[in-house]
Design an enzyme around this catalytic site. Structure first.
Site, PDB file in Angstrom:
ATOM      1  N   THR A  63       0.848  -1.202   0.000  1.00 56.04           N
ATOM      2  CA  THR A  63       0.000   0.000   0.000  1.00 56.04           C
ATOM      3  C   THR A  63       0.879   1.246   0.000  1.00 56.04           C
ATOM      4  OG1 THR A  63      -1.416   1.331   1.456  1.00 56.04           O
ATOM      5  CG2 THR A  63      -0.158  -0.381   2.522  1.00 56.04           C
ATOM      6  N   ASP A  64       0.325   2.362  -0.461  1.00 50.16           N
ATOM      7  CA  ASP A  64       1.088   3.618  -0.395  1.00 50.16           C
ATOM      8  C   ASP A  64       1.218   4.114   1.052  1.00 50.16           C
ATOM      9  OD1 ASP A  64      -1.492   4.612   0.081  1.00 50.16           O
ATOM     10  OD2 ASP A  64      -1.308   6.287  -1.313  1.00 50.16           O
ATOM     11  N   GLU A  65       0.468   3.485   1.975  1.00 48.69           N
ATOM     12  CA  GLU A  65       0.558   3.941   3.367  1.00 48.69           C
ATOM     13  C   GLU A  65       1.913   3.601   3.987  1.00 48.69           C
ATOM     14  OE1 GLU A  65      -2.886   3.894   5.735  1.00 48.69           O
ATOM     15  OE2 GLU A  65      -4.223   3.950   4.006  1.00 48.69           O
ATOM     16  N   TYR A  96      -1.397  -0.327  11.260  1.00 48.34           N
ATOM     17  CA  TYR A  96      -1.724  -0.971   9.978  1.00 48.34           C
ATOM     18  C   TYR A  96      -0.586  -0.742   8.987  1.00 48.34           C
ATOM     19  CZ  TYR A  96      -3.512  -1.139   5.174  1.00 48.34           C
ATOM     20  OH  TYR A  96      -3.644  -1.374   3.818  1.00 48.34           O
ATOM     21  N   SER A 120       2.611  -2.538   9.828  1.00 43.94           N
ATOM     22  CA  SER A 120       2.534  -3.981   9.559  1.00 43.94           C
ATOM     23  C   SER A 120       2.706  -4.231   8.064  1.00 43.94           C
ATOM     24  CB  SER A 120       1.185  -4.554  10.014  1.00 43.94           C
ATOM     25  OG  SER A 120       0.989  -4.285  11.379  1.00 43.94           O
ATOM     26  N   LYS A 121       2.070  -3.388   7.251  1.00 42.01           N
ATOM     27  CA  LYS A 121       2.183  -3.560   5.803  1.00 42.01           C
ATOM     28  C   LYS A 121       3.627  -3.270   5.338  1.00 42.01           C
ATOM     29  CE  LYS A 121      -0.631  -4.322   3.178  1.00 42.01           C
ATOM     30  NZ  LYS A 121      -1.171  -5.617   2.636  1.00 42.01           N
ATOM     31  N   PRO A 177      -5.847   9.703  15.766  1.00 43.71           N
ATOM     32  CA  PRO A 177      -4.451   9.867  16.221  1.00 43.71           C
ATOM     33  C   PRO A 177      -3.473   9.485  15.106  1.00 43.71           C
ATOM     34  CG  PRO A 177      -5.725   8.477  17.753  1.00 43.71           C
ATOM     35  CD  PRO A 177      -6.594   8.714  16.543  1.00 43.71           C
ATOM     36  N   HIS A 216      -3.045  10.865  12.300  1.00 44.31           N
ATOM     37  CA  HIS A 216      -3.720  10.965  11.000  1.00 44.31           C
ATOM     38  C   HIS A 216      -2.787  11.528   9.928  1.00 44.31           C
ATOM     39  CE1 HIS A 216      -7.765  12.257   8.944  1.00 44.31           C
ATOM     40  NE2 HIS A 216      -7.058  11.425   8.209  1.00 44.31           N
TER      41      HIS A 216
HETATM   42  P1  NAD Z   1     -10.628  -6.053   2.971  1.00 40.08           P
HETATM   43  O1  NAD Z   1     -10.520  -5.801   4.428  1.00 40.08           O
HETATM   44  O2  NAD Z   1     -11.867  -5.689   2.242  1.00 40.08           O
HETATM   45  O3  NAD Z   1     -10.376  -7.607   2.675  1.00 40.08           O
HETATM   46  C1  NAD Z   1      -9.393  -8.371   3.347  1.00 40.08           C
HETATM   47  C2  NAD Z   1      -9.724  -9.846   3.097  1.00 40.08           C
HETATM   48  O4  NAD Z   1      -8.684 -10.638   3.735  1.00 40.08           O
HETATM   49  C3  NAD Z   1     -11.051 -10.283   3.722  1.00 40.08           C
HETATM   50  O5  NAD Z   1     -11.774 -11.079   2.805  1.00 40.08           O
HETATM   51  C4  NAD Z   1     -10.627 -11.093   4.946  1.00 40.08           C
HETATM   52  O6  NAD Z   1     -11.553 -12.114   5.299  1.00 40.08           O
HETATM   53  C5  NAD Z   1      -9.298 -11.680   4.471  1.00 40.08           C
HETATM   54  N1  NAD Z   1      -8.408 -12.049   5.572  1.00 40.08           N
HETATM   55  C6  NAD Z   1      -8.086 -11.273   6.652  1.00 40.08           C
HETATM   56  N2  NAD Z   1      -7.249 -11.957   7.464  1.00 40.08           N
HETATM   57  C7  NAD Z   1      -7.033 -13.169   6.879  1.00 40.08           C
HETATM   58  C8  NAD Z   1      -6.256 -14.305   7.236  1.00 40.08           C
HETATM   59  N3  NAD Z   1      -5.536 -14.334   8.366  1.00 40.08           N
HETATM   60  N4  NAD Z   1      -6.249 -15.371   6.404  1.00 40.08           N
HETATM   61  C9  NAD Z   1      -6.999 -15.365   5.254  1.00 40.08           C
HETATM   62  N5  NAD Z   1      -7.765 -14.323   4.889  1.00 40.08           N
HETATM   63  C10 NAD Z   1      -7.780 -13.235   5.690  1.00 40.08           C
HETATM   64  O7  NAD Z   1      -9.357  -5.346   2.331  1.00 40.08           O
HETATM   65  P2  NAD Z   1      -9.128  -4.673   0.905  1.00 40.08           P
HETATM   66  O8  NAD Z   1      -9.445  -3.254   0.987  1.00 40.08           O
HETATM   67  O9  NAD Z   1      -9.717  -5.525  -0.139  1.00 40.08           O
HETATM   68  O10 NAD Z   1      -7.532  -4.781   0.816  1.00 40.08           O
HETATM   69  C11 NAD Z   1      -6.903  -5.904   0.211  1.00 40.08           C
HETATM   70  C12 NAD Z   1      -5.405  -5.694   0.226  1.00 40.08           C
HETATM   71  O11 NAD Z   1      -5.089  -4.495  -0.469  1.00 40.08           O
HETATM   72  C13 NAD Z   1      -4.814  -5.549   1.622  1.00 40.08           C
HETATM   73  O12 NAD Z   1      -3.577  -6.223   1.650  1.00 40.08           O
HETATM   74  C14 NAD Z   1      -4.623  -4.053   1.775  1.00 40.08           C
HETATM   75  O13 NAD Z   1      -3.568  -3.763   2.665  1.00 40.08           O
HETATM   76  C15 NAD Z   1      -4.281  -3.662   0.355  1.00 40.08           C
HETATM   77  N6  NAD Z   1      -4.594  -2.279  -0.030  1.00 40.08           N
HETATM   78  C16 NAD Z   1      -5.839  -1.775   0.171  1.00 40.08           C
HETATM   79  C17 NAD Z   1      -6.135  -0.486  -0.251  1.00 40.08           C
HETATM   80  C18 NAD Z   1      -7.524   0.097  -0.097  1.00 40.08           C
HETATM   81  O14 NAD Z   1      -7.722   1.278  -0.367  1.00 40.08           O
HETATM   82  N7  NAD Z   1      -8.529  -0.670   0.307  1.00 40.08           N
HETATM   83  C19 NAD Z   1      -5.146   0.306  -0.849  1.00 40.08           C
HETATM   84  C20 NAD Z   1      -3.869  -0.250  -1.039  1.00 40.08           C
HETATM   85  C21 NAD Z   1      -3.616  -1.539  -0.633  1.00 40.08           C
HETATM   86  P1  TYD Z   2     -10.023   5.375   5.295  1.00 39.01           P
HETATM   87  O1  TYD Z   2     -11.092   5.055   4.314  1.00 39.01           O
HETATM   88  O2  TYD Z   2     -10.104   4.767   6.658  1.00 39.01           O
HETATM   89  O3  TYD Z   2      -8.652   4.984   4.572  1.00 39.01           O
HETATM   90  P2  TYD Z   2      -7.120   5.302   5.041  1.00 39.01           P
HETATM   91  O4  TYD Z   2      -7.099   5.774   6.427  1.00 39.01           O
HETATM   92  O5  TYD Z   2      -6.499   3.950   4.884  1.00 39.01           O
HETATM   93  O6  TYD Z   2      -6.625   6.311   4.044  1.00 39.01           O
HETATM   94  O7  TYD Z   2      -9.913   6.937   5.459  1.00 39.01           O
HETATM   95  C1  TYD Z   2      -9.717   7.790   4.339  1.00 39.01           C
HETATM   96  C2  TYD Z   2      -9.638   9.215   4.851  1.00 39.01           C
HETATM   97  O8  TYD Z   2     -10.925   9.572   5.409  1.00 39.01           O
HETATM   98  C3  TYD Z   2      -8.636   9.419   5.980  1.00 39.01           C
HETATM   99  O9  TYD Z   2      -8.048  10.705   5.855  1.00 39.01           O
HETATM  100  C4  TYD Z   2      -9.478   9.352   7.225  1.00 39.01           C
HETATM  101  C5  TYD Z   2     -10.793   9.952   6.777  1.00 39.01           C
HETATM  102  N1  TYD Z   2     -11.994   9.462   7.478  1.00 39.01           N
HETATM  103  C6  TYD Z   2     -12.914  10.377   8.004  1.00 39.01           C
HETATM  104  O10 TYD Z   2     -12.738  11.607   7.910  1.00 39.01           O
HETATM  105  N2  TYD Z   2     -14.020   9.884   8.633  1.00 39.01           N
HETATM  106  C7  TYD Z   2     -14.249   8.553   8.781  1.00 39.01           C
HETATM  107  O11 TYD Z   2     -15.269   8.170   9.410  1.00 39.01           O
HETATM  108  C8  TYD Z   2     -13.311   7.622   8.222  1.00 39.01           C
HETATM  109  C9  TYD Z   2     -13.518   6.147   8.370  1.00 39.01           C
HETATM  110  C10 TYD Z   2     -12.199   8.127   7.576  1.00 39.01           C
END
Ligand code: NAD
Ligand code: TYD
Length: 348
Positions: free
Chosen positions: A132-134, A156, A159-160, A281, A283
């Site tokens: 992730t870009d995070e 989070y 860990s990533k 916190p 943020h």
């Molecule tokens: P999500 O939370 O929607 O899905 C995570 C999935 O992983 C779920 O289906 C969950 O059941 C499964 N899972 C969790 N723990 C597990 C385990 N121990 N064993 C097997 N399965 C398990 O997440 P997402 O938004 O689809 O993200 C998917 C990936 O992309 C993650 O690695 C996340 O870090 C990365 N990512 C997400 C975003 C975003 O904006 N959502 C951006 C960049 C990267």
């Molecule tokens: P989020 O969707 O949790 O993704 P990430 O923290 O991984 O970027 O949050 C996106 C942005 O929105 C982040 O700046 C936090 C903000 N946010 C709110 O302002 N209110 C909310 O209730 C949530 C969940 C996020």
């Protein structure tokens, strides 16, 4: 660069029942009907079998419920013969990682280690790690590049970052053919409604307050989920990119308040629904990535403009109320009350 696709006929996708994983499986199965896809997912609160209901009877698809932290489970699925792993499985919500980091360390770091060990033992041809870009932390002066230092700010993100570097270490040490994608914030169908965009859309539909952290000026770089899936397709099938990390982003930087206003406008809801709550916190003020490397090396670019992607996404949530109303009950409501209930609310 040539395509590896002829040598890969079976892949293991982890976390395929979540938001991005399910979009990826649907995308890949429709473009590669000969490819066998095994989905290993624990089905945590964020995993949802409904996300893949339409393809669960498809003969190219197999679902295995299990935990990536369990070496026996992972060994059993690897014996089914996948030549590649695409690792989405993770705990993913920053707010939950602030409240209880342990599951993040377990799944995101240790679980990735178990999968890397399996990839090493079975001599897999590709390990696509979804980072992730995070991992970069703040993009202070300019969008982060692949050479920017990693200063993750939440449990989070840390860990990533651990998993990202462990995956690269397996490449450097053992030659495991790891490729890493560091994508910006995704939005689109099937996103669990604790993340900003689906939370605000579903709350607005229900005329509930839209919680905005801090001053609402924090910026995220948004990408439509299918654009991310197309980038991952290239990371899976392109030869000669082992050991590389690629940023994936659409250069769509928007402050949270602007995102909330777009949602209110499209849904025709009043600004009075906007509710400022205490800040998160640690943020991160701005996440943004430069995606020049993947554009130049693999010819990828994002196709979906943000306003159009938001229209699609909002329409999906309007058309699928049963999908999210079922989620917004029980444990979800308990989390919601606990998390948002303790925050101070104000309308300005
Ligand atoms: P999500 O939370 O929607 O899905 C995570 C999935 O992983 C779920 O289906 C969950 O059941 C499964 N899972 C969790 N723990 C597990 C385990 N121990 N064993 C097997 N399965 C398990 O997440 P997402 O938004 O689809 O993200 C998917 C990936 O992309 C993650 O690695 C996340 O870090 C990365 N990512 C997400 C975003 C975003 O904006 N959502 C951006 C960049 C990267
Ligand atoms: P989020 O969707 O949790 O993704 P990430 O923290 O991984 O970027 O949050 C996106 C942005 O929105 C982040 O700046 C936090 C903000 N946010 C709110 O302002 N209110 C909310 O209730 C949530 C969940 C996020």
């Amino acid at each position: 660069m040539t395509k590896l696709v002829k040598n890969i006929d079976k892949i293991l996708v982890t976390g395929g029942s979540g938001f991005i994983g399910s979009n990826f499986i649907r995308y890949i199965s429709s473009h590669y009907p000969e490819l066998q896809i095994i989905n290993l997912d624990k089905i945590t609160y964020a995993g949802n079998p409904e996300n893949l209901r339409d393809i669960e009877d498809n003969p190219q698809y197999t679902f295995v419920r299990g935990d990536i932290c369990n070496p026996k489970v992972v060994e059993d699925v690897c014996r089914k013969g996948p030549q590649a792993i695409v690792n989405f499985a993770a705990e993913t919500h920053v707010d939950r990682s602030i409240g209880s980091p342990e599951d993040f360390l377990k799944t995101d770091v240790y679980g990735t280690y178990i999968l890397l060990e399996a990839a090493r033992k079975h001599n897999l041809r590709r390990f696509v790690h979804i980072s992730t870009d995070e991992v970069y932390g703040e993009a202070e002066d300019a969008p982060s590049t692949e050479d920017s230092p990693l200063y993750p700010k939440s449990p989070y993100a840390a860990s990533k970052a651990g998993a990202d570097r462990l995956a690269w270490a397996y490449f450097a040490t053992y030659g495991t053919p790891v490729v890493i994608g560091r994508c910006a914030n995704n939005y689109g169908p099937c996103q669990y409604p604790e993340k900003l965009i689906p939370l605000l859309i579903t709350n607005a539909i229900e005329d509930k307050p839209l919680p905005i952290y801090g001053d609402g000026k924090n910026v995220r770089d948004w990408i439509y989920v299918e654009d991310h899936c197309r980038a991952l397709e290239l990371l899976l099938f392109t030869e000669g990119i082992e050991g590389e990390a690629f940023n994936i982003g659409a250069s769509e930087e928007h402050p949270n308040l602007e995102v909330a206003e777009i949602i209110l406008n499209i849904l025709g809801k009043p600004r009075s629904l906007l509710t400022y709550v205490n800040d998160r916190p640690g943020h991160v003020r701005r996440h943004a990535v430069a995606a020049d490397k993947i554009k130049a090396a693999l010819g990828w670019q994002a196709a979906m403009p943000f306003p159009e992607g938001m229209e699609h996404t909002i329409n999906w949530y309007i058309k699928r109320p049963e999908w999210w109303r079922k989620i917004k009950t029980g444990a979800y409501l308990e989390y919601y009350r606990q998390h948002y209930g303790q925050l101070h609310h104000s309308n300005k």
